[in-house]
Scaffold this active site. Structure first.
Site, PDB file in Angstrom:
ATOM      1  N   GLY A 181       0.861  -1.496  -0.037  1.00 33.59           N
ATOM      2  CA  GLY A 181       0.308  -0.338  -0.057  1.00 33.59           C
ATOM      3  C   GLY A 181       0.724   0.989   0.399  1.00 33.59           C
ATOM      4  O   GLY A 181       0.134   2.188   0.406  1.00 33.59           O
ATOM      5  N   VAL A 196      -2.455  -7.519  -2.993  1.00 31.58           N
ATOM      6  CA  VAL A 196      -1.773  -8.306  -1.333  1.00 31.58           C
ATOM      7  C   VAL A 196      -3.715  -9.231  -0.970  1.00 31.58           C
ATOM      8  O   VAL A 196      -3.301  -9.956  -0.744  1.00 31.58           O
ATOM      9  CB  VAL A 196      -1.949  -7.052  -0.237  1.00 31.58           C
ATOM     10  CG1 VAL A 196      -0.960  -6.214  -0.241  1.00 31.58           C
ATOM     11  CG2 VAL A 196      -2.980  -6.739   0.424  1.00 31.58           C
ATOM     12  N   SER A 218      -5.938   0.095  12.928  1.00 37.43           N
ATOM     13  CA  SER A 218      -6.097   1.318  13.071  1.00 37.43           C
ATOM     14  C   SER A 218      -7.280   1.028  14.853  1.00 37.43           C
ATOM     15  O   SER A 218      -7.214   0.317  15.549  1.00 37.43           O
ATOM     16  CB  SER A 218      -7.485   1.132  12.658  1.00 37.43           C
ATOM     17  OG  SER A 218      -9.150   1.958  12.610  1.00 37.43           O
ATOM     18  N   TYR A 254     -14.791  -3.144   9.264  1.00 38.88           N
ATOM     19  CA  TYR A 254     -13.408  -2.639   8.818  1.00 38.88           C
ATOM     20  C   TYR A 254     -12.468  -3.411  10.266  1.00 38.88           C
ATOM     21  O   TYR A 254     -11.910  -3.108  10.587  1.00 38.88           O
ATOM     22  CB  TYR A 254     -14.193  -0.954   8.913  1.00 38.88           C
ATOM     23  CG  TYR A 254     -12.522  -0.016   8.785  1.00 38.88           C
ATOM     24  CD1 TYR A 254     -11.204  -0.170   8.034  1.00 38.88           C
ATOM     25  CD2 TYR A 254     -11.856   0.134  10.113  1.00 38.88           C
ATOM     26  CE1 TYR A 254     -10.339   0.296   7.854  1.00 38.88           C
ATOM     27  CE2 TYR A 254     -11.151   1.024   9.901  1.00 38.88           C
ATOM     28  CZ  TYR A 254      -9.513   1.001   9.099  1.00 38.88           C
ATOM     29  OH  TYR A 254      -8.363   1.951   8.951  1.00 38.88           O
ATOM     30  N   THR A 274     -11.886  -6.151  10.470  1.00 41.18           N
ATOM     31  CA  THR A 274     -10.879  -6.744  10.149  1.00 41.18           C
ATOM     32  C   THR A 274      -9.181  -6.695  11.377  1.00 41.18           C
ATOM     33  O   THR A 274      -8.345  -7.187  11.243  1.00 41.18           O
ATOM     34  CB  THR A 274     -10.932  -6.144   8.396  1.00 41.18           C
ATOM     35  OG1 THR A 274     -10.631  -5.031   8.809  1.00 41.18           O
ATOM     36  CG2 THR A 274     -11.686  -6.403   8.189  1.00 41.18           C
ATOM     37  N   LYS A 275      -9.257  -4.946  11.273  1.00 44.59           N
ATOM     38  CA  LYS A 275      -8.401  -4.327  12.388  1.00 44.59           C
ATOM     39  C   LYS A 275      -7.881  -4.857  13.523  1.00 44.59           C
ATOM     40  O   LYS A 275      -7.505  -4.934  14.152  1.00 44.59           O
ATOM     41  CB  LYS A 275      -8.295  -2.207  12.390  1.00 44.59           C
ATOM     42  CG  LYS A 275      -8.257  -2.204  11.196  1.00 44.59           C
ATOM     43  CD  LYS A 275      -7.454  -2.577  10.270  1.00 44.59           C
ATOM     44  CE  LYS A 275      -6.634  -0.992   8.896  1.00 44.59           C
ATOM     45  NZ  LYS A 275      -5.324  -1.519   8.271  1.00 44.59           N
TER      46      LYS A 275
END
Length: 254
Positions: free
Chosen positions: A16, A67, A145, A158, A161-162
């Protein structure tokens, strides 16, 4: 600013790395004399950042990389090793998000967020770690995050996932410490990136509320997050592993 002499001649791979925090990390490492492989799904952005790094007097390589696909990550890692001969630092900064209440999301979005934000980290670590084990050391910094630490409205998947990245970071740190490999995570709060500008369209009130809730009353700059990554990647953090460093202006404190 004095450079971190301990980092000179090291080699880093940044996923990224074409924009946002990843770009800032790649350039911050290059500024310290680190040779960088800049990996991004958008190859033209990776090329641009690699050229900026070369302008700082270091070797740099642009890698087209998805990725979400283990084979794409493995090819990129092999290309970086072929160019530089080693990999000392891996920074997993590739990420994506979309703002929506959980009940308005669907499985296609879940799969995309999991594939990029979580499996992308798994793919990169799986591809790089055998080389770090063989060379007797290395450093991994995963971009998590604060949403993964405390949750965030409109970002339930989200946040999940973090949170997974944070748990994986801690577990992996335990497994690979015996090989001289450190694994840590940086957890930014709201950061002034192209992704955030896309996310805030139609949700201005939500983001204004987050800024008001931040004691420092502003967004983070990508370069501020990058400095935390550089520190954790450097030998100056030689006894730090399995940790999560929040860079959020005090939005969360624990």
């Amino acid at each position: 600013m004095e450079t971190l002499k301990e980092l000179k001649e090291m080699v880093a791979l940044v996923t990224g790395g074409g924009s946002g925090i990843g770009r800032a990390v790649a350039l911050a490492l290059a500024r310290e004399g680190v040779r960088v492989a800049v990996a991004d799904l958008q190859a033209e952005k990776a090329i641009q950042v690699a050229e900026e790094a070369k302008g700082m007097g270091v070797e740099a390589l642009a890698l087209p990389m998805d990725v979400r696909q283990g084979a794409s990550v493995a090819r990129g890692v092999e290309e970086a090793l072929g160019a530089f001969g080693k990999l000392d630092i891996l920074v997993c900064a590739a990420g994506t998000d979309r703002i929506a209440p959980f009940l308005e999301t669907d499985e296609a979005l879940w799969d995309e967020l999991i594939a990029v934000n979580y499996k992308g980290v798994l793919h990169a670590c799986k591809a790089v770690l055998p080389h770090m084990v063989a060379q007797g050391g290395g450093t991994i910094v995963n971009l998590a995050s604060d949403a993964g630490r405390v949750g965030s409205s409109g970002e339930a998947v989200y946040s999940g996932t973090k949170g997974a990245v944070i748990a994986f970071t801690k577990a992996l740190a335990r497994e690979v410490a015996r090989y001289g490999i450190r694994v840590n995570a940086v957890a930014p709060g709201p950061t002034d990136t192209p992704l955030l500008h896309r996310l805030r369209q139609g949700h201005e009130g939500l983001f204004e509320a987050m800024v008001r809730a931040t004691p420092m009353r502003r967004l983070a700059q990508p370069e501020e997050v990058a400095e935390a990554v550089v520190f954790l990647a450097s030998p100056r953090a030689s006894f730090i592993t399995g940790q999560v460093l929040s860079v959020s202006g005090g939005l969360t404190m624990c």
